[in-house]
Design a protein around this motif. Structure first.
Motif, short mmCIF file in Angstrom:
data_model
loop_
_atom_site.label_atom_id
_atom_site.label_comp_id
_atom_site.label_asym_id
_atom_site.label_seq_id
_atom_site.Cartn_x
_atom_site.Cartn_y
_atom_site.Cartn_z
N LEU A 194 43.01 40.39 41.69
CA LEU A 194 41.82 40.44 41.77
C LEU A 194 41.06 38.98 41.21
N VAL B 43 40.08 49.87 48.67
CA VAL B 43 40.87 49.37 47.60
C VAL B 43 41.85 50.20 47.17
N GLU C 273 43.45 48.88 41.61
CA GLU C 273 42.49 47.85 41.81
C GLU C 273 41.06 48.22 41.24
N PRO D 15 33.93 44.64 47.06
CA PRO D 15 34.53 43.17 47.26
C PRO D 15 34.01 42.34 48.42
#
Lengths: 1024, 158
Positions: A132, A219, A223, A241
């Motif tokens: 990430l 995700v 994560e 995201p």
């Protein structure tokens, strides 16, 4: 059986929480532990987690102290960035070869300042943060890494790949970069090997229908965990995201990579239900606007206090639970996602969410097969390392043990238990002796400084440019010299480097210093090092004080050099004021009586006794009944076909044969007094013969540790006509009669009878497996019998899931009910006491009422804690939870310990569990107890509370404030007359929290090392 | 009126920086403060930290002593409820502080001078936020005058 071994060494492969626990426990036994880890830091998966269920404990907070203990322990050698090459030889005498990969940074020189990483031009996706964010080619694995050194990623470093760069080398003031570093092979002779290689999270890329990687707002749970983490890439701010916006509706899809036959993952990963609930709750705590929905098949909240957590998530936090399997995820507007699913009653539906979290399962590590090959152990059909029935921690190769998630999906406390349990197994393959000394290291005799005028040495650290780049270190050192009692002051480049430590020792001698203040980084990591330096110089280690001028000053005020320097001067002045008031402290030595009492002679108690006896310690095993065996005596079969009666008989035989174990049947416990190392247990043995009227005399037994294994029992159901109809029996009753049961056309089993509602808001954990076992057996014996299992959630967690599938394949019918629609029972013919029974319930799939006519109704009754626990808890001064099970010191990391030292627990006394889990925990309790027994003497903390009896009024507030039962009221006598009642601190039990000192109304009780005076002086130093 | 006066005082002493004492428990908040540093999160340099084993160690008199010695603010920070390294020390602390806070306000101490927070070892960012907030709150209140021992005439204090 004992094995001749000349080696004290053990190799632990994998330094996640299981490996760390195994290493620490082994080192406590006196073994030389080699802890091998592939990544650049120990810690494993836990540091990646934000919080842990069911307590919402911060994961890194509870792990960090264990990590630093590992790094500090003289019995543990860390091999990071290392891999296992081969294990030759036999138990007691293994030749292990390991490979330490080149790190290109000298760990002895690197101070972890991070200047190199700032200069490094190469950016690489960060594996710790599941890609990430980015890290550099020279990097520290994560902020709290241990060791805290940087390493170079050879695959990406420009110098190592292309031969150009060396910027880090130029930037490093400690001269730690070494591009010539080479891989090293190390050969170790080890008595035993522990495999704690852990798991990988499932990669959901194969689930094309869920669109992982295709849609940015899908995700994985790991994560999401990093997104929640305060130290993660988003600093705990949950945003999508795709657009960086806070999500509203968040969907969790369960069983991604679990309970899935197609992917050969037909086992349950055990932890995903709970972590999804936790992530939902924590996300909600982070932002009120988040509305989580969990899509699930069964909620498997089977562990201790898990069901309460599940209940709270729904009722207090508004987490929504939808029982449905999601078929696919399709894109909707604005980066949103549409989930298509089928509701339980068959209706197809779809809903739109802002963010989708895939609750990915656990699977054996990618390189598990390769590792198993090197070590020559067998794996099961899924690739987990388990092979031997009723020996859950053994591998097929003697002397090699497996623990943690390497032998099946596990949560943290179970990993910890299995790690400690594996240690009990190792002990017999190691040449260990009782340890005479507390520490392996020799120190010169301590100089007596009492009565001397304080002569303080102040060392101010530059930490390269980490401090000196912001703070005027020379100015600070000069200022320190003007403070009263400061005899010597110096600014040093790296206070923690060996040459500086030598300087400190030299200056102590040269200037006859009797107090030392180091102004540098944080005492949390470096205080032990400097304290050791003082000891080497012949000073009491408590005459040391530290001022944190890097982590809490220069790094936090990088753009305000003047104010930072002013702050450092204040911190140094406060430190000097405290140092002036320091006095030497002694750690109280406590001799250990090398004997154990085990309360309870069920399976857990027997296994724990055997493990301690195997190591050569005397055990007194107390059983209140006339026979050993406890609940195991009533078990006839197991899910996997292993024979529990064989286990029972062989275990009883071993216990009776052991020359170290004395068994007292019909024993009645009268009292347990004392503390770690010095317990006295009094009990009487009731004669069973009715003619023996005279009372048997009480027996007194002195010992050093106690293991509580009091078990639990099947409760007597209060509903479903139990006791009223002979056709209603419990699972345990069925178990006994199953072989010669009269022919039944229809059998109905009802799950969760008494569990998960009312007084017992907990899952009894074993009943789903037990029902499936008995249902399967009945189907196999008489395929014509119709067997129905009425359940709320089927909780065949872990590797038991496949038996659920087998039962369904055999034709066992599973019908769900919920608390609003509990099944109802009534006799077909009310006048006949032996009448068949009508079972009425609502079928959710058909959405209508159905009636089953049953020949036999079997109730899966809840497991109850024995009432006697209360009495025992009072004797031992240890807590019970609301349901009467014993409460451990820490739900995650100390699952067999009590807060009170020297007392341990195992088996059903802790919470419901199955045979293998009981064996594991019993071995764990034994290993923890051996950690005490194997020492002739232990040391209490030096920073303990102390009572001034002249000031004490005996009010008892401190007694209540103490969580460790370390303070007691005692009568002071003069001759035979009681003068007054005063509080007394048992230094062996005191943990030094200071709650008593802060509560005392008369200032009579004080905490050494943090006394009122020391704190007053520190806070008064800078404002007057 | 009083507010105007305070405003005035601050106005005349633009360079005034409050001094705030922070009692941080070793296992959570102190570690959180370290993490803030390790992560290079910046916060005002006004706090002076005293490390204590547990927030339960903080005797209310420590806080009074700080105010008496002229600290402009006091922060006590421990583990989140339920996270205490010593099982229940932070609950002990919480009960005491609830009483102390009421008492201090009864005595006329401005709310905001003495603050309590829970910061875990993983919350570097939160630690920085807490310190920033406390510093701002205390800056708004101006130099402490209540309870300060040997308070010299206002004009000469600065």
């Amino acid at each position: 059986m004992s094995v001749k071994s000349s080696s004290k060494s053990v190799l632990v492969v994998g330094a996640g929480i299981a490996g760390i626990q195994a290493a620490l426990d082994l080192a406590e036994l006196g073994a030389d532990v080699h802890l091998l880890e592939q990544t650049p830091s120990i810690g494993g998966r836990m540091p990646q987690l934000d919080k842990t269920f069911p307590t919402n404990d911060c994961s890194i907070c509870i792990l960090s102290p264990k990590m630093s203990e590992c790094a500090r322990h003289p019995g543990i050698t860390l091999h990071i960035c290392s891999s296992l090459v081969s294990v030759e030889g036999t138990a007691g005498d293994f030749n292990c070869r390991i490979k330490e990969h080149a790190r290109y940074v000298d760990p002895d020189k690197c101070v972890g300042c991070g200047v190199c990483a700032e200069k490094c031009p190469v950016k690489v996706a960060d594996e710790f943060d599941v890609e990430l964010r980015q890290r550099k080619a020279i990097y520290r694995y994560f902020a709290q890494s241990i060791p805290s050194n940087y390493v170079i990623d050879a695959a990406h470093c420009l110098q190592l790949t292309k031969g150009v760069c060396k910027l880090c080398e130029k930037a490093c003031e400690a001269d730690a970069i070494n591009f010539k570093d080479k891989d090293k092979f190390i050969d170790l002779n080890c008595g035993a090997v522990v495999l704690a290689s852990g798991i990988d999270p499932h990669n959901p890329i194969g689930y094309g229908q869920y669109g992982y990687k295709a849609y940015p707002n899908v995700v994985t749970s790991i994560e999401f965990e990093r997104m929640l983490s305060a130290s993660g890439p988003q600093k705990g701010h949950v945003v999508r995201p795709s657009d960086g916006k806070e999500p509203g509706r968040v969907a969790f899809i369960q069983c991604v990579g679990s309970r899935d036959l197609e992917r050969k993952h037909d086992y349950c990963s055990s932890v995903c239900c709970m972590y999804a609930i936790k992530e939902a709750v924590i996300a909600k705590e982070h932002s009120k606007g988040i509305e989580p929905t969990i899509f699930f098949m069964d909620i498997r909240a089977f562990g201790k206090d898990f069901d309460k957590y599940y209940e709270r998530a729904e009722s207090q936090f508004g987490v929504e639970f939808t029982r449905a399997r999601v078929a696919k995820v399709t894109p909707a507007d604005d980066g949103n996602l549409r989930l298509h699913f089928t509701r339980e009653y068959g209706k197809r539906d779809s809903e739109v969410f802002d963010l989708v979290v895939l609750s990915v399962g656990l699977e054996p590590r990618e390189d598990m097969a390769e590792l198993a090959d090197k070590v020559d152990v067998k794996l099961d059909e899924y690739g987990f390392c388990r092979a031997v029935p009723f020996e859950p921690l053994n591998t097929v190769r003697p002397g090699i043990f497996a623990c943690g998630a390497a032998n099946g999906p596990k949560d943290i406390p179970e990993s910890v238990m299995s790690a400690s349990g594996a240690v009990a197994g190792c002990a017999r393959f190691l040449a260990l002796e009782r340890q005479e000394k507390v520490s392996k290291k020799e120190f010169p005799e301590e100089k007596d400084v009492v009565g001397e005028r304080p002569r303080i040495g102040v060392f101010v650290c530059h930490c390269g440019i980490n401090i000196a780049g912001v703070v005027d270190v020379k100015d600070v050192a000069g200022f320190a010299g003007t403070l009263p009692n400061v005899e010597y002051t110096e600014d040093v480049i790296y206070a923690c480097s060996q040459d500086c430590l030598d300087t400190i020792k030299e200056k102590i001698r040269e200037h006859n210093l009797n107090r030392v203040l180091v102004a540098a980084c944080t005492p949390r990591t470096h205080e032990p090092l400097f304290r050791e330096t003082l000891r080497e110089a012949g000073l009491n280690q408590y005459l040391f004080e530290m001022a944190n001028i890097r982590d809490q000053c220069s790094w936090a005020h990088m753009h305000e050099p003047e104010l930072a320097t002013a702050k450092v001067k204040d911190l140094v002045e406060m430190g000097v004021a405290k140092a002036r008031n320091l006095f030497p402290l002694q750690k109280l030595p406590i001799e250990i009586n090398p004997k154990a009492v085990v309360v309870g002679g069920g399976l857990s108690g027997m296994i724990a006794s055997l493990a301690m006896a195997d190591a050569g310690y005397e055990v007194c095993l107390l059983e209140k009944e006339s026979e050993l065996g406890g609940n195991l005596a009533g078990i006839r079969n197991t899910l996997n076909g292993a024979d529990p009666r064989e286990l029972l008989h062989s275990t009883i035989l071993k216990v009776e044969d052991s020359k170290f174990i004395t068994v007292h049947r019909n024993a009645r416990l009268q009292s347990i007094e004392g503390y770690i190392g010095h317990f006295k247990t009094t009990f009487e043995v009731n004669s069973q013969k009715p003619e023996a009227k005279s009372k048997e005399p009480s027996v007194e037994y002195d010992h050093g540790v106690v293991v509580v294994a009091t078990g639990a029992r099947e409760s007597e159901p209060a509903e479903y006509l139990y006791g009223k109809s002979r056709r209603v029996i419990t699972q345990l009753e069925l178990e006994k009669r199953i072989a010669d049961l009269p022919r039944c056309k229809t059998v109905v089993m009802i799950q969760c009878v008494g569990s998960r509602e009312g007084e017992r808001l907990y899952c009894s954990r074993v009943c789903c497996g037990q029902a499936i076992k008995n249902a399967t057996l009945m189907k196999k014996m008489r395929p014509g019998t119709d067997v129905y299992v009425l359940y709320r959630d089927i909780r065949t967690y872990g590797l038991a899931e496949k038996y659920y599938g087998q039962a369904r394949d055999l034709g066992v019918v599973f019908e769900r009910y919920d608390l609003d629609h509990k099944p109802e029972l009534e006799p077909v013919d009310k006048s006949d006491p032996d009448s068949k029974l009508k079972v009425k319930l609502v079928d959710f799939l058909l959405d209508k009422k159905i009636v089953i006519e049953a020949d036999l109704v079997v109730l899966s009754a809840a497991m109850d804690a024995p009432k006697e626990n209360e009495q025992l808890a009072k004797m031992l001064k240890v807590p019970l939870n609301k349901e009467g099970f014993f409460l451990e010191a820490h739900m995650k990391l100390r699952p067999v310990d009590f807060a009170t030292d020297g007392v341990f627990m195992c088996g059903l006394a802790h919470s419901p569990k199955n045979i293998d889990e009981s064996i594991t925990q019993a071995k764990a309790a034994a290993a923890r107890a051996l950690g005490v027994l194997s020492r002739k003497v232990i040391e209490a903390e030096g920073t303990v509370s102390w009572v001034n009896p002249d000031r004490c009024t005996g009010c008892g507030v401190c007694v209540k404030a103490c969580a460790y039962a370390a303070v007691e009221l005692k009568e002071m006598t003069m001759g035979s007359k009681v003068v007054k009642t005063v509080a007394e601190v048992n230094e062996a039990l005191c943990k030094g929290c200071g709650a008593c000192a802060a509560s005392c109304r008369s200032g009579a009780i004080n905490l050494k090392g943090f006394t009122d005076d020391q704190i007053f002086e520190a806070v008064s130093a800078i404002t007057t | 009126m009083i507010e105007a006066k305070v405003e005035n005082t601050i106005g005349r002493h633009k360079d005034w920086q409050p001094k705030i004492l922070a009692f941080l428990c070793n296992w959570c908040s102190y570690a959180g403060a370290d993490l803030a540093g390790v992560s290079r999160i910046q916060y005002p340099p006004n706090i002076r930290v005293v490390r204590i084993p547990c927030s339960g160690r903080v005797n209310p008199i420590f806080i009074l002593k700080c105010l008496q010695n002229g600290f402009d603010g006091v922060l006590v920070s421990g583990c989140h409820p339920g996270d205490c390294h010593y099982i229940s020390g932070n609950y002990v602390a919480r009960r005491k502080f609830a009483v102390l806070k009421t008492l201090l306000e009864f005595m006329g101490l401005e709310p905001g001078r003495v603050q309590f927070s829970w910061v875990s070892a993983g919350e570097g960012e939160k630690f920085a936020q807490v310190v920033t907030k406390v510093t701002e709150d205390v800056k708004k209140l101006g130099p402490a005058r209540k309870l300060v021992r040997n308070l010299e005439p206002t004009e000469t204090k600065y």
